[in-house]
Scaffold this motif. Structure first.
Motif, mmCIF file in Angstrom:
data_model
loop_
_atom_site.group_PDB
_atom_site.id
_atom_site.type_symbol
_atom_site.label_atom_id
_atom_site.label_comp_id
_atom_site.label_asym_id
_atom_site.label_seq_id
_atom_site.Cartn_x
_atom_site.Cartn_y
_atom_site.Cartn_z
ATOM 1 N N VAL A 16 -0.365 -12.860 8.487
ATOM 2 C CA VAL A 16 -0.720 -11.541 8.608
ATOM 3 C C VAL A 16 0.162 -10.593 7.905
ATOM 4 O O VAL A 16 -0.236 -9.675 7.224
ATOM 5 C CB VAL A 16 -0.493 -11.204 10.287
ATOM 6 C CG1 VAL A 16 -0.571 -9.728 10.457
ATOM 7 C CG2 VAL A 16 -1.795 -12.236 10.872
ATOM 8 N N ARG A 17 1.512 -11.001 7.864
ATOM 9 C CA ARG A 17 2.720 -10.279 7.002
ATOM 10 C C ARG A 17 2.036 -9.982 5.617
ATOM 11 O O ARG A 17 1.988 -9.137 4.785
ATOM 12 C CB ARG A 17 3.973 -10.462 7.147
ATOM 13 C CG ARG A 17 4.727 -9.680 6.514
ATOM 14 C CD ARG A 17 6.059 -10.015 6.541
ATOM 15 N NE ARG A 17 6.498 -11.610 6.438
ATOM 16 C CZ ARG A 17 7.477 -12.256 6.787
ATOM 17 N NH1 ARG A 17 8.769 -11.814 7.264
ATOM 18 N NH2 ARG A 17 7.484 -13.610 6.230
ATOM 19 N N ALA A 18 1.839 -11.333 5.162
ATOM 20 C CA ALA A 18 1.583 -11.398 3.432
ATOM 21 C C ALA A 18 0.363 -10.603 3.271
ATOM 22 O O ALA A 18 0.297 -10.001 2.047
ATOM 23 C CB ALA A 18 1.541 -12.917 3.073
ATOM 24 N N LEU A 19 -0.483 -10.766 4.156
ATOM 25 C CA LEU A 19 -2.022 -10.033 3.779
ATOM 26 C C LEU A 19 -1.863 -8.277 3.898
ATOM 27 O O LEU A 19 -2.348 -7.759 2.973
ATOM 28 C CB LEU A 19 -3.101 -10.436 4.650
ATOM 29 C CG LEU A 19 -4.633 -9.958 4.402
ATOM 30 C CD1 LEU A 19 -4.987 -10.423 2.987
ATOM 31 C CD2 LEU A 19 -5.567 -10.475 5.398
ATOM 32 N N ARG A 20 -1.079 -8.132 4.883
ATOM 33 C CA ARG A 20 -0.868 -6.835 5.103
ATOM 34 C C ARG A 20 0.020 -6.267 3.713
ATOM 35 O O ARG A 20 -0.455 -5.065 3.284
ATOM 36 C CB ARG A 20 0.187 -6.416 6.342
ATOM 37 C CG ARG A 20 0.374 -4.762 6.493
ATOM 38 C CD ARG A 20 -0.868 -4.139 6.963
ATOM 39 N NE ARG A 20 -0.502 -2.908 7.043
ATOM 40 C CZ ARG A 20 -1.306 -1.875 7.295
ATOM 41 N NH1 ARG A 20 -2.726 -1.941 7.370
ATOM 42 N NH2 ARG A 20 -0.737 -0.679 7.602
ATOM 43 N N LEU A 21 0.914 -6.898 3.336
ATOM 44 C CA LEU A 21 1.746 -6.371 2.190
ATOM 45 C C LEU A 21 0.941 -6.441 0.997
ATOM 46 O O LEU A 21 0.884 -5.633 0.011
ATOM 47 C CB LEU A 21 3.143 -7.387 1.968
ATOM 48 C CG LEU A 21 3.992 -7.207 2.957
ATOM 49 C CD1 LEU A 21 5.114 -8.141 2.845
ATOM 50 C CD2 LEU A 21 4.570 -5.840 3.330
ATOM 51 N N ARG A 22 -0.104 -7.474 0.896
ATOM 52 C CA ARG A 22 -0.990 -7.376 -0.344
ATOM 53 C C ARG A 22 -1.777 -6.215 -0.235
ATOM 54 O O ARG A 22 -1.961 -5.549 -1.295
ATOM 55 C CB ARG A 22 -1.752 -8.501 -0.292
ATOM 56 C CG ARG A 22 -2.711 -8.811 -1.478
ATOM 57 C CD ARG A 22 -3.480 -10.059 -1.337
ATOM 58 N NE ARG A 22 -4.196 -10.401 -2.190
ATOM 59 C CZ ARG A 22 -5.048 -11.464 -2.592
ATOM 60 N NH1 ARG A 22 -5.097 -12.445 -1.606
ATOM 61 N NH2 ARG A 22 -5.977 -11.670 -3.560
ATOM 62 N N ALA A 23 -2.429 -5.919 0.974
ATOM 63 C CA ALA A 23 -3.259 -4.690 1.137
ATOM 64 C C ALA A 23 -2.634 -3.375 0.747
ATOM 65 O O ALA A 23 -3.016 -2.547 0.028
ATOM 66 C CB ALA A 23 -3.724 -4.582 2.245
ATOM 67 N N LEU A 24 -1.298 -3.501 1.154
ATOM 68 C CA LEU A 24 -0.432 -2.039 0.901
ATOM 69 C C LEU A 24 -0.132 -1.965 -0.421
ATOM 70 O O LEU A 24 0.347 -1.018 -0.924
ATOM 71 C CB LEU A 24 0.811 -2.185 1.644
ATOM 72 C CG LEU A 24 0.497 -1.832 3.333
ATOM 73 C CD1 LEU A 24 2.110 -2.025 3.930
ATOM 74 C CD2 LEU A 24 -0.112 -0.454 3.616
#
Length: 174
Positions: A16-24
């Motif tokens: 979840v963290r990795a995907l959120r950072l990718r999105a940001l």
């Protein structure tokens, strides 16, 4: 290409963290999100564990992800309680990574979000989209979201409020 769409599981906070950072880190993140890579990166692991747990179980919030055949997490949409429209959900954190856009992933994410929202008694899905984020507006309209006429003001500018009423049908995609 096969895409798996599902709700996140409680122990998947690192993904979840990795995907959120990718999105940001997306080039239009300043239009799409009210957070930054710098701020999100500074959050402790406990923040991500709590965020994941809250969106993985129960009927207050749910995060759905798109996963490629090779296991890559490349898309997400989260439904939270809508304080402005009781009985409806608010879709936030919508993201599909470049290279996966146009594959039907966003529609599948919205279908999953709508199914969950309907099962939890919600009558509509709302979202807010920056007035300059034309790519997102087009995607949302294709799925059946329409502008309500409301505007919200965020620190990054004005956003259109859009809604999609949920019927009893199994599929609500356009």
């Amino acid at each position: 290409m096969s895409i798996e769409i599902r709700r996140i599981a409680p122990g998947e906070w690192e993904q979840v963290r990795a995907l959120r950072l990718r999105a940001l880190g997306d080039p239009v993140a300043h239009l799409a999100f009210l957070d930054t890579v710098e701020h999100a990166s500074a959050q402790p692991d406990e923040f991500w564990r709590d965020r994941t747990e809250n969106a993985a179980v129960g009927d207050r919030a749910a995060q759905f992800v798109a996963i490629a055949e090779d296991g890559e997490w490349f898309g997400s949409a989260t439904v939270i309680e809508n304080r402005d429209h009781p009985g409806a959900g608010l879709v936030v954190g919508v993201y599909v990574a470049e290279g996966h856009r146009g594959t039907g992933a966003i529609e599948a994410l919205f279908d999953a979000a709508a199914s969950w929202a309907r099962q939890t008694g919600r009558s509509a899905l709302y979202l807010e989209v920056h007035v300059d984020n034309l790519r997102a507006q087009r995607a949302y309209e294709r799925w059946g979201f329409v502008r309500t006429g409301e505007l919200t003001r965020q620190h990054n500018g004005d956003e259109y409020v859009m809604v999609h009423a949920l019927g009893a049908a199994d599929s609500v995609g356009a």
